[in-house]
Each structure stands twice: as C-alpha cells, then as structure tokens.
Design a protein around this motif. Structure first.
Motif, PDB file in Angstrom:
ATOM      1  N   VAL A 158      22.507   5.006  -6.837  1.00 54.20           N
ATOM      2  CA  VAL A 158      21.982   5.522  -5.635  1.00 54.20           C
ATOM      3  C   VAL A 158      20.782   4.572  -5.291  1.00 54.20           C
ATOM      4  O   VAL A 158      20.200   3.974  -5.745  1.00 54.20           O
ATOM      5  CB  VAL A 158      21.457   6.844  -5.996  1.00 54.20           C
ATOM      6  CG1 VAL A 158      20.817   7.342  -4.582  1.00 54.20           C
ATOM      7  CG2 VAL A 158      22.523   7.972  -6.359  1.00 54.20           C
ATOM      8  N   GLU A 159      21.065   4.465  -3.863  1.00 54.69           N
ATOM      9  CA  GLU A 159      19.736   3.575  -3.184  1.00 54.69           C
ATOM     10  C   GLU A 159      18.926   4.437  -2.673  1.00 54.69           C
ATOM     11  O   GLU A 159      19.356   5.556  -1.891  1.00 54.69           O
ATOM     12  CB  GLU A 159      20.379   2.777  -2.151  1.00 54.69           C
ATOM     13  CG  GLU A 159      19.194   1.978  -1.271  1.00 54.69           C
ATOM     14  CD  GLU A 159      19.291   1.362   0.007  1.00 54.69           C
ATOM     15  OE1 GLU A 159      18.548   0.962   0.464  1.00 54.69           O
ATOM     16  OE2 GLU A 159      20.639   1.352   0.290  1.00 54.69           O
ATOM     17  N   LEU A 160      17.605   4.583  -3.056  1.00 53.81           N
ATOM     18  CA  LEU A 160      16.524   5.337  -2.497  1.00 53.81           C
ATOM     19  C   LEU A 160      15.863   4.737  -1.439  1.00 53.81           C
ATOM     20  O   LEU A 160      14.931   3.872  -1.442  1.00 53.81           O
ATOM     21  CB  LEU A 160      15.602   5.647  -3.745  1.00 53.81           C
ATOM     22  CG  LEU A 160      15.964   6.701  -4.728  1.00 53.81           C
ATOM     23  CD1 LEU A 160      16.974   6.044  -5.431  1.00 53.81           C
ATOM     24  CD2 LEU A 160      14.928   7.119  -5.596  1.00 53.81           C
ATOM     25  N   ALA A 161      16.466   4.680  -0.264  1.00 51.63           N
ATOM     26  CA  ALA A 161      16.056   3.988   0.866  1.00 51.63           C
ATOM     27  C   ALA A 161      14.733   4.432   1.290  1.00 51.63           C
ATOM     28  O   ALA A 161      14.429   5.401   1.321  1.00 51.63           O
ATOM     29  CB  ALA A 161      17.111   3.943   1.970  1.00 51.63           C
ATOM     30  N   GLU A 162      13.904   3.375   2.037  1.00 51.16           N
ATOM     31  CA  GLU A 162      12.643   3.744   2.809  1.00 51.16           C
ATOM     32  C   GLU A 162      12.420   2.973   3.952  1.00 51.16           C
ATOM     33  O   GLU A 162      13.120   2.198   4.015  1.00 51.16           O
ATOM     34  CB  GLU A 162      11.634   3.556   1.509  1.00 51.16           C
ATOM     35  CG  GLU A 162      11.360   4.277   0.354  1.00 51.16           C
ATOM     36  CD  GLU A 162      10.159   4.043  -0.493  1.00 51.16           C
ATOM     37  OE1 GLU A 162       9.323   4.198   0.138  1.00 51.16           O
ATOM     38  OE2 GLU A 162      10.308   3.278  -1.386  1.00 51.16           O
ATOM     39  N   CYS A 163      11.586   3.459   4.538  1.00 50.85           N
ATOM     40  CA  CYS A 163      11.070   2.609   5.945  1.00 50.85           C
ATOM     41  C   CYS A 163       9.613   2.638   6.240  1.00 50.85           C
ATOM     42  O   CYS A 163       8.893   3.733   6.117  1.00 50.85           O
ATOM     43  CB  CYS A 163      12.108   3.445   7.116  1.00 50.85           C
ATOM     44  SG  CYS A 163      11.632   2.421   8.599  1.00 50.85           S
ATOM     45  N   ARG A 164       9.010   1.495   6.721  1.00 49.02           N
ATOM     46  CA  ARG A 164       7.621   1.313   6.820  1.00 49.02           C
ATOM     47  C   ARG A 164       7.336   1.909   8.155  1.00 49.02           C
ATOM     48  O   ARG A 164       6.113   1.791   8.607  1.00 49.02           O
ATOM     49  CB  ARG A 164       7.251  -0.068   6.856  1.00 49.02           C
ATOM     50  CG  ARG A 164       6.670  -0.394   5.529  1.00 49.02           C
ATOM     51  CD  ARG A 164       7.397  -0.057   4.251  1.00 49.02           C
ATOM     52  NE  ARG A 164       8.724  -0.343   3.974  1.00 49.02           N
ATOM     53  CZ  ARG A 164       9.450  -0.158   2.960  1.00 49.02           C
ATOM     54  NH1 ARG A 164       9.183   0.540   2.054  1.00 49.02           N
ATOM     55  NH2 ARG A 164      10.828  -0.540   3.147  1.00 49.02           N
ATOM     56  N   PHE A 165       8.365   2.517   8.864  1.00 42.65           N
ATOM     57  CA  PHE A 165       7.770   2.967  10.294  1.00 42.65           C
ATOM     58  C   PHE A 165       8.402   4.321  10.166  1.00 42.65           C
ATOM     59  O   PHE A 165       9.264   5.025   9.828  1.00 42.65           O
ATOM     60  CB  PHE A 165       8.749   2.320  11.459  1.00 42.65           C
ATOM     61  CG  PHE A 165       8.247   0.924  11.408  1.00 42.65           C
ATOM     62  CD1 PHE A 165       6.997   0.522  11.988  1.00 42.65           C
ATOM     63  CD2 PHE A 165       9.234  -0.209  11.025  1.00 42.65           C
ATOM     64  CE1 PHE A 165       6.729  -0.893  12.230  1.00 42.65           C
ATOM     65  CE2 PHE A 165       8.924  -1.372  11.242  1.00 42.65           C
ATOM     66  CZ  PHE A 165       7.718  -1.795  11.853  1.00 42.65           C
ATOM     67  N   GLU A 199       0.760  -1.101   0.064  1.00 44.72           N
ATOM     68  CA  GLU A 199       0.000  -0.072  -0.023  1.00 44.72           C
ATOM     69  C   GLU A 199       0.966   1.163  -0.002  1.00 44.72           C
ATOM     70  O   GLU A 199       0.550   2.276  -0.183  1.00 44.72           O
ATOM     71  CB  GLU A 199      -1.045  -0.162   1.229  1.00 44.72           C
ATOM     72  CG  GLU A 199      -2.074  -1.209   1.148  1.00 44.72           C
ATOM     73  CD  GLU A 199      -2.850  -1.082   2.450  1.00 44.72           C
ATOM     74  OE1 GLU A 199      -2.753  -0.462   3.407  1.00 44.72           O
ATOM     75  OE2 GLU A 199      -3.980  -2.006   2.532  1.00 44.72           O
ATOM     76  N   GLY A 200       2.219   1.070   0.133  1.00 40.00           N
ATOM     77  CA  GLY A 200       3.040   2.109   0.126  1.00 40.00           C
ATOM     78  C   GLY A 200       2.825   3.442   1.193  1.00 40.00           C
ATOM     79  O   GLY A 200       2.884   4.484   1.014  1.00 40.00           O
ATOM     80  N   ARG A 201       2.666   2.549   2.485  1.00 39.53           N
ATOM     81  CA  ARG A 201       2.464   3.601   3.481  1.00 39.53           C
ATOM     82  C   ARG A 201       3.388   3.120   4.813  1.00 39.53           C
ATOM     83  O   ARG A 201       3.886   2.051   4.785  1.00 39.53           O
ATOM     84  CB  ARG A 201       0.885   3.555   3.952  1.00 39.53           C
ATOM     85  CG  ARG A 201       0.425   2.304   4.233  1.00 39.53           C
ATOM     86  CD  ARG A 201      -1.207   2.639   4.696  1.00 39.53           C
ATOM     87  NE  ARG A 201      -1.540   1.183   4.703  1.00 39.53           N
ATOM     88  CZ  ARG A 201      -1.631   0.580   6.075  1.00 39.53           C
ATOM     89  NH1 ARG A 201      -1.261   1.313   7.475  1.00 39.53           N
ATOM     90  NH2 ARG A 201      -2.247  -0.396   6.437  1.00 39.53           N
ATOM     91  N   GLN A 202       3.039   4.059   5.756  1.00 36.58           N
ATOM     92  CA  GLN A 202       4.023   3.863   6.862  1.00 36.58           C
ATOM     93  C   GLN A 202       3.030   3.725   8.262  1.00 36.58           C
ATOM     94  O   GLN A 202       1.777   3.945   7.953  1.00 36.58           O
ATOM     95  CB  GLN A 202       5.054   4.949   7.120  1.00 36.58           C
ATOM     96  CG  GLN A 202       6.086   5.108   6.168  1.00 36.58           C
ATOM     97  CD  GLN A 202       6.803   6.212   6.517  1.00 36.58           C
ATOM     98  OE1 GLN A 202       6.402   7.403   6.402  1.00 36.58           O
ATOM     99  NE2 GLN A 202       8.159   6.331   7.030  1.00 36.58           N
TER     100      GLN A 202
END
Length: 261
Positions: free
Chosen positions: A136-143, A19-22
């Motif tokens: 380049v890593e486009l890092a993300e976090c679910r929190f 769902e692409g959300r945190q």
C-alpha cells in the motif's frame, strides 16, 4: 522559470516535507511551466533534503487515472528513506498531508538500471527485479486540496504526492504466477471499499517499472539496486479518516494492513 526560482520552489517543498505540513495554493511565479522543469525541481528537492532516495512511486499508467490527475502521461516521484516500511504500518492521521491509501504492487530491484542509449526492454527490467510484494502506498501532498490547488507541474515538483510505502513479504515464484489477473480487495474497518487488478490498472506491474526505467535513463538518473518501486494504484484513490484501518488483500499473494491512528 529561471534556476534561482526553481531553487526557491525546491527549498519551499523541502521545508514543507521536513516540517510535515501543507500550504494552500502556490504563488504563480513558482509554478513550473512544464513537466521537465517540474522534474528538475524535484531533483533539487532531493538535494535540499539530503535524504537517500530509497524508492520511487508511479501513477497514472492508463487514460482513466491520467484524466483524473490532469496528465497526458504516467508520472513519477521519489520516495525517501526511511519512508519504506514493512507492514503492518501505523501512521498518525493528523500528521499526514491529505493522505490517500493506494493498493499497489511493490517491486524491489536487485540490479542497477543505469542511464544508457538504448531503451530497456520488459524482459531486461523483469530480470533486474529481485522481488515483488503486495503493498500500500500512503500517498501525501504538500498542497491542500482546496480551491487554490495548483496545477500538475507543482505536484510533480513535490514528488507526485509521494509519501510512505508499506510492503508485505515477497510473492514466491512471482514470475510464474498470474500477477496480472489476481483480484485485489481493499477493506476499511472490515467493510469492502474497492476491488481491482493489475490487468485492468497496469497490464502488469513490470510494465510501469519498465516505463520508469526508461524515463530515468533518458533523463540521466537511472534506477539503483535495492530501491523499491510502487507501481501504481489498483484500486483508485480515496480519503481515509482517523481511526480507520485498511487491509489490502492480494489473495494467495498475501495482505498488507495500514492504520491511520
């Protein structure tokens, strides 16, 4: 943490990815007690998503970043198809989950490195790498990074903040070139933001790939030909804003552009 609870966490993390959300924080009963449990949950997330593992990310190869990330060892996470893309790459800032652009060398494997009894040597792993790329890593976090941010094992279960990998053309004759010593420069909208090198951050990109090969061998997973491995940030971590374009300049090895639209 019993298996049903691990599966519950895996389903939550898979849903957040789909769902692409945190979310803010995590119920304490869902926080894995240690790294091995966290990595088991990460494998369950792969099962829940049903997506191809197209690559891997590595972080915290050295003590400074380990302190920043609250770990006593390097960490890793899965990168799923179709999240590995040729540069330039544009993403919508509002749809990214706590985004962080990290300048990294990307190593594409040309041969499997399956689980085995004996550890892999640096020479064996180098031979298995088909190409090395600026990236380049486009890092993300679910929190959400707020006061309720959960402990590291929850982040490892989430893939250690894995998101998208952007990579440029392969570096010609990379084995004969001074990869470790090459200064890398990160600019944002034309303004210098960071500098770094593999020598300082990693020793050499093949060092973290070897570490990962042995970690995944030990745990019965292994690496596969065609997978892209993001070897660890050379320029630390920073937060992008909407409308910013980052250029990672690897000098004679090329450059990679990513935009947070």
């Amino acid at each position: 943490m019993d298996q049903p609870t691990q599966r519950e966490l895996a389903r939550l993390l898979a849903t957040l990815r789909r769902e692409g959300r945190q979310q803010s924080g995590l119920d304490q009963r869902l926080v894995p007690p240690d790294k091995p449990t966290a990595y088991r949950v990460a494998r369950m997330v792969e099962e829940e998503l049903g997506r191809t593992v197209a690559g891997w990310k590595i972080a915290a190869m050295k003590e400074g970043l380990q302190r920043e990330l609250r770990t006593d060892s390097p960490i890793y996470g899965r990168v799923y198809a179709p999240r590995i893309k040729t540069a330039p790459v544009t993403v919508e800032h509002a749809r990214q989950c706590s985004p962080i652009p990290e300048v990294e060398y990307q190593a594409r494997l040309g041969a499997d490195l399956p689980p085995r009894e004996a550890p892999y040597s640096i020479a064996e792993v180098e031979e298995a790498v088909a190409s090395l790329h600026p990236g380049v890593e486009l890092a993300e976090c679910r929190f959400v990074h707020d006061a309720a941010f959960p402990p590291l094992p929850a982040i490892l279960a989430d893939g250690a903040g894995s998101g998208t990998i952007a990579y440029g053309p392969p570096i010609e004759n990379w084995r004969e070139r001074d990869i470790a010593g090459q200064e890398v420069v990160l600019t944002c909208n034309g303004i210098l933001r960071r500098k770094g090198s593999a020598a300082i951050a990693l020793d050499h990109p093949i060092v973290p790939v070897t570490w990962l090969a042995n970690e995944l061998s030990r745990t019965g997973i292994g690496l596969k030909a065609g997978q892209m491995i993001s070897t660890g940030t050379l320029t630390g971590m920073l937060r992008p804003k909407a409308g910013e374009t980052f250029v990672a300049d690897f000098g004679p090895f090329g450059s990679v552009t990513v935009t947070y639209a």
